[in-house]
Design an enzyme around this catalytic site. Structure first.
Site, PDB file in Angstrom:
ATOM      1  N   ASP A  49       0.833  -1.205   0.000  1.00 54.43           N
ATOM      2  CA  ASP A  49       0.000   0.000   0.000  1.00 54.43           C
ATOM      3  C   ASP A  49       0.874   1.263   0.000  1.00 54.43           C
ATOM      4  OD1 ASP A  49       0.890  -0.181   2.603  1.00 54.43           O
ATOM      5  OD2 ASP A  49      -1.083   0.116   3.534  1.00 54.43           O
ATOM      6  N   SER A  50       2.197   1.070   0.065  1.00 56.58           N
ATOM      7  CA  SER A  50       3.116   2.192  -0.171  1.00 56.58           C
ATOM      8  C   SER A  50       2.876   2.788  -1.553  1.00 56.58           C
ATOM      9  CB  SER A  50       4.567   1.721  -0.044  1.00 56.58           C
ATOM     10  OG  SER A  50       4.783   0.540  -0.789  1.00 56.58           O
ATOM     11  N   ASP A  88      -1.081  -6.199  -0.187  1.00 56.93           N
ATOM     12  CA  ASP A  88      -1.459  -5.550   1.073  1.00 56.93           C
ATOM     13  C   ASP A  88      -2.959  -5.346   1.169  1.00 56.93           C
ATOM     14  OD1 ASP A  88       0.587  -5.048   2.867  1.00 56.93           O
ATOM     15  OD2 ASP A  88       1.198  -3.170   1.915  1.00 56.93           O
ATOM     16  N   LYS A 118      -1.209  -9.451   2.942  1.00 57.21           N
ATOM     17  CA  LYS A 118      -0.459  -8.974   4.109  1.00 57.21           C
ATOM     18  C   LYS A 118      -1.332  -7.987   4.863  1.00 57.21           C
ATOM     19  CE  LYS A 118       3.227  -5.996   3.879  1.00 57.21           C
ATOM     20  NZ  LYS A 118       2.711  -4.832   4.626  1.00 57.21           N
ATOM     21  N   GLU A 120      -1.454  -5.494   8.689  1.00 57.98           N
ATOM     22  CA  GLU A 120      -0.650  -4.913   9.773  1.00 57.98           C
ATOM     23  C   GLU A 120      -1.281  -5.207  11.122  1.00 57.98           C
ATOM     24  OE1 GLU A 120       0.027  -0.742   8.994  1.00 57.98           O
ATOM     25  OE2 GLU A 120       0.905  -1.153   7.015  1.00 57.98           O
ATOM     26  N   GLU A 186       9.230  -4.168  10.688  1.00 52.13           N
ATOM     27  CA  GLU A 186       9.625  -2.862  10.138  1.00 52.13           C
ATOM     28  C   GLU A 186      10.148  -1.943  11.232  1.00 52.13           C
ATOM     29  OE1 GLU A 186       6.973  -0.990   7.345  1.00 52.13           O
ATOM     30  OE2 GLU A 186       8.109   0.903   7.383  1.00 52.13           O
TER      31      GLU A 186
HETATM   32  O1  KIV Z   1       3.503  -1.133   1.712  1.00 47.12           O
HETATM   33  C1  KIV Z   1       4.671  -1.522   1.719  1.00 47.12           C
HETATM   34  O2  KIV Z   1       5.462  -1.222   0.813  1.00 47.12           O
HETATM   35  C2  KIV Z   1       5.109  -2.342   2.840  1.00 47.12           C
HETATM   36  C3  KIV Z   1       6.569  -2.663   2.920  1.00 47.12           C
HETATM   37  C4  KIV Z   1       7.302  -1.464   3.359  1.00 47.12           C
HETATM   38  C5  KIV Z   1       6.830  -3.821   3.809  1.00 47.12           C
HETATM   39  O3  KIV Z   1       4.337  -2.721   3.648  1.00 47.12           O
END
Ligand code: KIV
Length: 277
Positions: A49-50, A88, A118, A120, A186
């Site tokens: 989600d970055s 994510d 993934k 959090e 992280e």
């Molecule tokens: O969203 C992302 O890029 C991440 C990584 C930094 C692990 O969660």
């Protein structure tokens, strides 16, 4: 690309089995060409989600939506044949409870070729992780600095220093016991990352953690020097594509203004190729 089109990629269990062996290699990707570039070199690719910050110019990951993740997930899947794809779950798509998480994780899995999601969170997400895993959705956990909680964490700070290390250790144990096949650590102190790696039986994937983790991940735009708004200490720049790209664009602009581009090799004559004259 259907969710079943990619046959040779590793499965979450294959990634889990890499615990303690050759370090697991991973990067984020958001587009087909970027995915193609890393496919042969990564064990798994994360549609992170970055994407909100590095491609869409958002101030944080909080504004990322399910539709954005689906769109970028489909694009990345088209570029992968041998790396596993993890996607994510965006902010607000799973925190309400296991049923909401299942609905949205199932959509991500069905509409992209992701092999896993993934999410959090540690102890607080353990029930949700167990619920998803029991229903066929492999989960990678993400603890330590969890950017979706930036407003309660009070900034992008190192997590787990001092007494807080015990909380993070409990988070790692909880997600492993809940059935996560790997856990991202992280921005946590090196010693703590090593302790967690030595304690849990699933691979730890470090980002700002330790070379002793079972694997590493970086945001691809960070390591290629394409995202230049800021550079975290844990980022190693392997290229300066942002600087090189801007220089190339400036050279193009100069050529156009000086009528040096297009050159004779870029234009077409009016003779029909192959025609008898
Ligand atoms: O969203 C992302 O890029 C991440 C990584 C930094 C692990 O969660």
């Amino acid at each position: 690309m259907s969710a079943t089109a990619r046959k040779s990629a590793p499965l979450p269990d294959d990634i889990r089995a890499m615990k303690g062996g050759t370090p697991i290699v991973s990067l984020t990707a958001y587009t087909t060409p970027m995915a193609q570039m890393m496919d042969a070199h990564c064990d798994f690719v994360l549609v992170g989600d970055s994407v909100g910050m590095v491609l869409h110019g958002l101030p944080s990951t909080l504004g990322v939506t399910m539709d954005m993740m689906v769109m970028h997930g489909k694009a990345v899947a088209r570029g992968l044949t041998s790396a596993m794809m993890v996607i994510d779950m965006p902010f607000g798509s799973y925190e309400e409870g296991p049923e909401q998480a299942f609905r949205n994780a199932a959509r991500l899995m069905a509409e992209t070729a992701a092999g896993a999601v993934k999410l959090e969170g540690g102890v607080a997400m353990a029930d949700t992780i167990a619920f998803l895993v029991a229903r066929g959705i492999p989960v990678m956990a993400h603890i330590g600095l969890t950017p979706q909680s930036i407003n309660t964490l009070g900034g992008y700070k190192v997590q787990g220093r001092g007494d807080a290390g015990a909380t993070l250790m409990a988070d790692a144990k909880a997600v492993a016991e809940a059935g996560a096949f790997a856990v991202v650590l992280e921005k946590v102190p090196e010693n703590l990352a090593n302790d967690i790696t030595g304690t849990v039986d699933i691979p730890t994937i470090g980002i700002g953690a330790s070379a002793g983790c079972d694997g590493q991940i970086l945001v691809v735009d960070d390591m290629l020097g394409l995202f230049t708004a800021f550079k975290a200490k844990f980022v190693k720049r392997y290229a300066e594509l942002g600087v090189d790209g801007e220089a190339a664009i400036a050279a193009y602009a100069e050529d156009v203004r000086a009528r040096r581009f297009p050159g004779p090799e870029h234009v077409f004559g009016d003779a029909v190729p192959g025609a008898k004259t």
